[in-house]
Design an enzyme around this catalytic site. Structure first.
Site, PDB file in Angstrom:
ATOM      1  N   LYS A 158       0.880  -1.170   0.104  1.00 17.75           N
ATOM      2  CA  LYS A 158      -0.127   0.062   0.125  1.00 17.75           C
ATOM      3  C   LYS A 158       0.671   0.999   0.086  1.00 17.75           C
ATOM      4  O   LYS A 158       1.838   1.391   0.553  1.00 17.75           O
ATOM      5  CB  LYS A 158      -0.853  -0.034   1.278  1.00 17.75           C
ATOM      6  CG  LYS A 158      -1.811  -0.998   1.384  1.00 17.75           C
ATOM      7  CD  LYS A 158      -2.708  -1.131   2.549  1.00 17.75           C
ATOM      8  CE  LYS A 158      -3.735  -0.368   2.704  1.00 17.75           C
ATOM      9  NZ  LYS A 158      -4.498  -0.386   3.809  1.00 17.75           N
ATOM     10  N   GLY A 165      -8.817   4.230  -2.671  1.00 17.14           N
ATOM     11  CA  GLY A 165      -8.458   2.711  -3.362  1.00 17.14           C
ATOM     12  C   GLY A 165      -7.325   2.538  -4.259  1.00 17.14           C
ATOM     13  O   GLY A 165      -7.233   1.639  -4.733  1.00 17.14           O
ATOM     14  N   HIS A 235     -12.516  -1.123  -3.861  1.00 16.34           N
ATOM     15  CA  HIS A 235     -12.199  -0.435  -2.739  1.00 16.34           C
ATOM     16  C   HIS A 235     -13.107   0.962  -2.571  1.00 16.34           C
ATOM     17  O   HIS A 235     -12.771   1.756  -1.649  1.00 16.34           O
ATOM     18  CB  HIS A 235     -10.630  -0.064  -2.659  1.00 16.34           C
ATOM     19  CG  HIS A 235      -9.839  -1.445  -2.747  1.00 16.34           C
ATOM     20  ND1 HIS A 235     -10.226  -2.475  -1.893  1.00 16.34           N
ATOM     21  CD2 HIS A 235      -8.954  -1.455  -3.833  1.00 16.34           C
ATOM     22  CE1 HIS A 235      -9.177  -3.210  -2.197  1.00 16.34           C
ATOM     23  NE2 HIS A 235      -8.499  -2.766  -3.258  1.00 16.34           N
ATOM     24  N   GLU A 287      -6.955   3.407   8.647  1.00 14.78           N
ATOM     25  CA  GLU A 287      -6.561   4.549   8.205  1.00 14.78           C
ATOM     26  C   GLU A 287      -7.399   5.362   9.057  1.00 14.78           C
ATOM     27  O   GLU A 287      -8.509   5.172   9.379  1.00 14.78           O
ATOM     28  CB  GLU A 287      -6.359   5.029   6.743  1.00 14.78           C
ATOM     29  CG  GLU A 287      -7.969   5.049   5.998  1.00 14.78           C
ATOM     30  CD  GLU A 287      -7.826   5.618   4.910  1.00 14.78           C
ATOM     31  OE1 GLU A 287      -6.848   6.711   4.435  1.00 14.78           O
ATOM     32  OE2 GLU A 287      -8.717   5.427   4.004  1.00 14.78           O
ATOM     33  N   ARG A 291     -12.152  14.277   8.287  1.00 14.52           N
ATOM     34  CA  ARG A 291     -12.963  15.153   7.512  1.00 14.52           C
ATOM     35  C   ARG A 291     -14.507  14.417   7.382  1.00 14.52           C
ATOM     36  O   ARG A 291     -14.551  13.352   8.116  1.00 14.52           O
ATOM     37  CB  ARG A 291     -12.807  15.035   5.876  1.00 14.52           C
ATOM     38  CG  ARG A 291     -12.650  13.843   5.252  1.00 14.52           C
ATOM     39  CD  ARG A 291     -12.760  13.758   3.943  1.00 14.52           C
ATOM     40  NE  ARG A 291     -12.214  12.576   3.478  1.00 14.52           N
ATOM     41  CZ  ARG A 291     -12.991  11.529   3.125  1.00 14.52           C
ATOM     42  NH1 ARG A 291     -14.172  11.625   3.397  1.00 14.52           N
ATOM     43  NH2 ARG A 291     -12.553  10.289   2.755  1.00 14.52           N
TER      44      ARG A 291
HETATM   45  P1  ADP Z   1      -7.961   4.241   0.564  1.00 15.11           P
HETATM   46  O1  ADP Z   1      -7.671   5.439   1.434  1.00 15.11           O
HETATM   47  O2  ADP Z   1      -7.513   4.286  -0.683  1.00 15.11           O
HETATM   48  O3  ADP Z   1      -9.456   4.162   0.753  1.00 15.11           O
HETATM   49  P2  ADP Z   1      -7.739   2.349   2.674  1.00 15.11           P
HETATM   50  O4  ADP Z   1      -6.475   2.014   3.549  1.00 15.11           O
HETATM   51  O5  ADP Z   1      -8.858   2.980   3.578  1.00 15.11           O
HETATM   52  O6  ADP Z   1      -7.378   2.785   1.532  1.00 15.11           O
HETATM   53  O7  ADP Z   1      -8.537   0.854   2.071  1.00 15.11           O
HETATM   54  C1  ADP Z   1      -9.415   0.944   1.370  1.00 15.11           C
HETATM   55  C2  ADP Z   1     -10.196  -0.508   1.306  1.00 15.11           C
HETATM   56  O8  ADP Z   1      -9.188  -1.462   0.785  1.00 15.11           O
HETATM   57  C3  ADP Z   1     -10.666  -1.106   2.671  1.00 15.11           C
HETATM   58  O9  ADP Z   1     -11.960  -0.550   3.080  1.00 15.11           O
HETATM   59  C4  ADP Z   1     -10.613  -2.651   2.302  1.00 15.11           C
HETATM   60  O10 ADP Z   1     -11.684  -2.876   1.595  1.00 15.11           O
HETATM   61  C5  ADP Z   1      -9.318  -2.689   1.544  1.00 15.11           C
HETATM   62  N1  ADP Z   1      -8.164  -3.099   2.376  1.00 15.11           N
HETATM   63  C6  ADP Z   1      -7.412  -2.013   2.687  1.00 15.11           C
HETATM   64  N2  ADP Z   1      -6.204  -2.718   3.540  1.00 15.11           N
HETATM   65  C7  ADP Z   1      -6.588  -4.229   3.322  1.00 15.11           C
HETATM   66  C8  ADP Z   1      -5.812  -5.441   4.111  1.00 15.11           C
HETATM   67  N3  ADP Z   1      -5.043  -5.136   4.721  1.00 15.11           N
HETATM   68  N4  ADP Z   1      -6.671  -6.383   3.734  1.00 15.11           N
HETATM   69  C9  ADP Z   1      -7.675  -6.701   2.893  1.00 15.11           C
HETATM   70  N5  ADP Z   1      -8.503  -5.356   2.346  1.00 15.11           N
HETATM   71  C10 ADP Z   1      -7.756  -4.353   2.698  1.00 15.11           C
END
Ligand code: ADP
Length: 447
Positions: A158, A165, A235, A287, A291
């Site tokens: 990530k 997403g 996502h 995360e 906001r």
């Molecule tokens: P963004 O800031 O791009 O939205 P996030 O970290 O909030 O990224 O993750 C968005 C989505 O991606 C999450 O709601 C989940 O569906 C998927 N996701 C993120 N991290 C994981 C993980 N470690 N394992 C499985 N799915 C994940």
């Protein structure tokens, strides 16, 4: 209290903020691009200023033009909504440097949480549980390999600057790691100008559960329970619920205490959302959003609170005036995001809305800036409405949403309403048995 607020956004969220301002007796200034001259937020605001051409970078992201609009109109505060400049720490700082109030957290907290590695290390130090993974940034592919072996495949690479997403790649096994590593870094560099990445264990059946927090400038922090946002495509959230079908009141209290304690220690202020993956009874922080969120209305319905009004009161220096025991949860709420997209291919479908007739009746709320004859411009997000229902039980909320979507008329453009109707009719959805991977599988099934 402020007497005039500039709303640095467009669409349904600009209207949402405008409505809260009206009820507080605050005058509003709308800003808009040349493509949005006929937009509802422009029509309803007390004053409107054109801040540039259609492209977002020249208008809704144009800091100088927005600040000039605030100065010319004598606005005292700026509400950024979600998206656009809402999580831009430099913007928050510039607003404050001009003697205006940014309706949101401090620039430092926005910056801290905008970098996901810093967000995770900060939260870990404050006692919030994380998804197992790397200790911060990965310096090399070799390090990624070592961490992946330790936590076990599949893993997710990530981007620390990621959002929406993007900048996320899964490696199912060791043979896929090199590619995931280089694709995630390239995507992160191109999209965010920062190729720092970290690694997390890729959870196979989690739910996305997030917690709504409000904190005032006097050290009071409360939570308004959780939202289950597991129904996602690429996502991106599509349907959200409050509360989660799988969480008990005790579990909510426990994670709520962990989160409010952490934010109190941080000295956080205004609205914030802590996002967790929830699997096997465990919460893992992923995360924090500093906001207002798109899906905030489901929380408003079950807690009977106006979160935007609270954001404004907090920014004006008022105390919350209530504590955690004063917050209660009633019934169940569901939100369906209505996007102007083909319900099968998800291709955006901008165009003219030939007929618009929103649903109504008991327990139905529609947040939208649409009207008959409105031209949905191709330049911005495809979400054109949010339908929110509230009912005593989840089953009644599902029936109510069905009924509301049956009444909803949007002609001239395609929308994802047919997809929502299929989801609502699905037995697994009705039982609440879904994870973050469910919707992708559901949309690939023949129908
Ligand atoms: P963004 O800031 O791009 O939205 P996030 O970290 O909030 O990224 O993750 C968005 C989505 O991606 C999450 O709601 C989940 O569906 C998927 N996701 C993120 N991290 C994981 C993980 N470690 N394992 C499985 N799915 C994940």
């Amino acid at each position: 209290m402020f007497s005039k607020i500039l709303i640095a956004n467009r669409g349904e969220i600009a209207l949402r903020i405008l409505r809260a301002c009206r009820e507080l007796g605050i005058k509003t200034v709308a800003v808009h691009s040349t493509a949005d001259e006929d937009a509802m937020h422009v029509r309803l605001a007390d004053e409107a200023v054109c801040i540039g051409p259609a492209a977002s970078r020249d208008s809704y992201l144009n800091v100088a033009a927005i600040l000039a609009a605030a100065t010319i109109t004598g606005a005292e505060a700026i509400h950024p909504g979600y998206g656009f400049l809402s999580e831009n720490a430099d913007f928050a700082e510039t607003v404050e440097a001009h003697g205006l109030t940014f309706i949101g957290p401090t620039a430092d907290h926005i910056r801290m949480m905008g970098d996901k590695i810093t967000a995770k290390t900060t939260m870990e130090a404050l006692g919030v549980p994380l998804v197992p993974g790397s200790d911060g940034e990965l310096k090399s592919l070799e390090e990624a390999r070592a961490v992946a072996e330790k936590v076990g495949y599949p893993v997710l690479i990530k981007a620390t600057a990621g959002g929406g997403g993007r900048g996320m790649k899964v490696a199912q096994s060791a043979s896929e790691l090199e590619e995931a590593w280089s694709v995630a870094r390239t995507e992160a560099r191109t999209a965010f100008g920062n190729d720092a990445v970290y690694l997390e264990k890729y959870l196979d059946k989690p739910r996305h559960i997030e917690l709504q927090i409000l904190a005032d400038n006097h050290g009071n922090v409360v939570h308004f329970g959780e939202r289950d946002c597991s129904l996602q495509r690429r996502h991106q959230k599509l349907l959200e619920e409050a509360g989660s079908p799988v969480l008990s009141a005790e579990q909510r209290d426990a994670i709520g205490r962990t989160a409010t304690d952490a934010l109190a220690k941080m000295g956080y202020r205004n609205a914030g959302t802590l996002e967790f993956l929830y699997q096997d009874g465990q919460f893992c922080f992923i995360e924090m959003n500093t906001r207002l969120q798109v899906e905030h209305p489901v929380t408003e319905m079950v807690c009977d609170v106006d979160l935007v009004r609270e954001q404004i009161r907090i920014a004006a220096g008022e105390e919350l005036g209530y504590t955690q025991p004063d917050i209660s949860f009633s019934g169940h709420a569901i939100e369906c995001r209505i996007n102007a997209e083909d319900p099968d291919t998800f291709a955006p479908c901008p165009g003219t809305v030939a007929v618009y007739h929103p649903p109504g009746g008991l327990g139905v709320r529609v947040d939208s800036a649409l009207y008959t004859g409105y031209r949905v411009p191709p330049y911005y997000d495809s979400m054109i409405a949010k339908v929110i229902v509230h009912a005593p039980t989840r089953a009644q909320a599902i029936a109510r949403m069905h009924r509301a979507l049956d009444e909803f008329v949007v002609e001239g453009i395609k929308t994802v309403i047919p997809l929502h109707r299929r989801i609502l009719a699905d037995p697994e959805f009705q039982k609440g048995e879904y994870t973050i991977h469910w919707l992708e599988q559901f949309t690939s099934r023949p129908h």
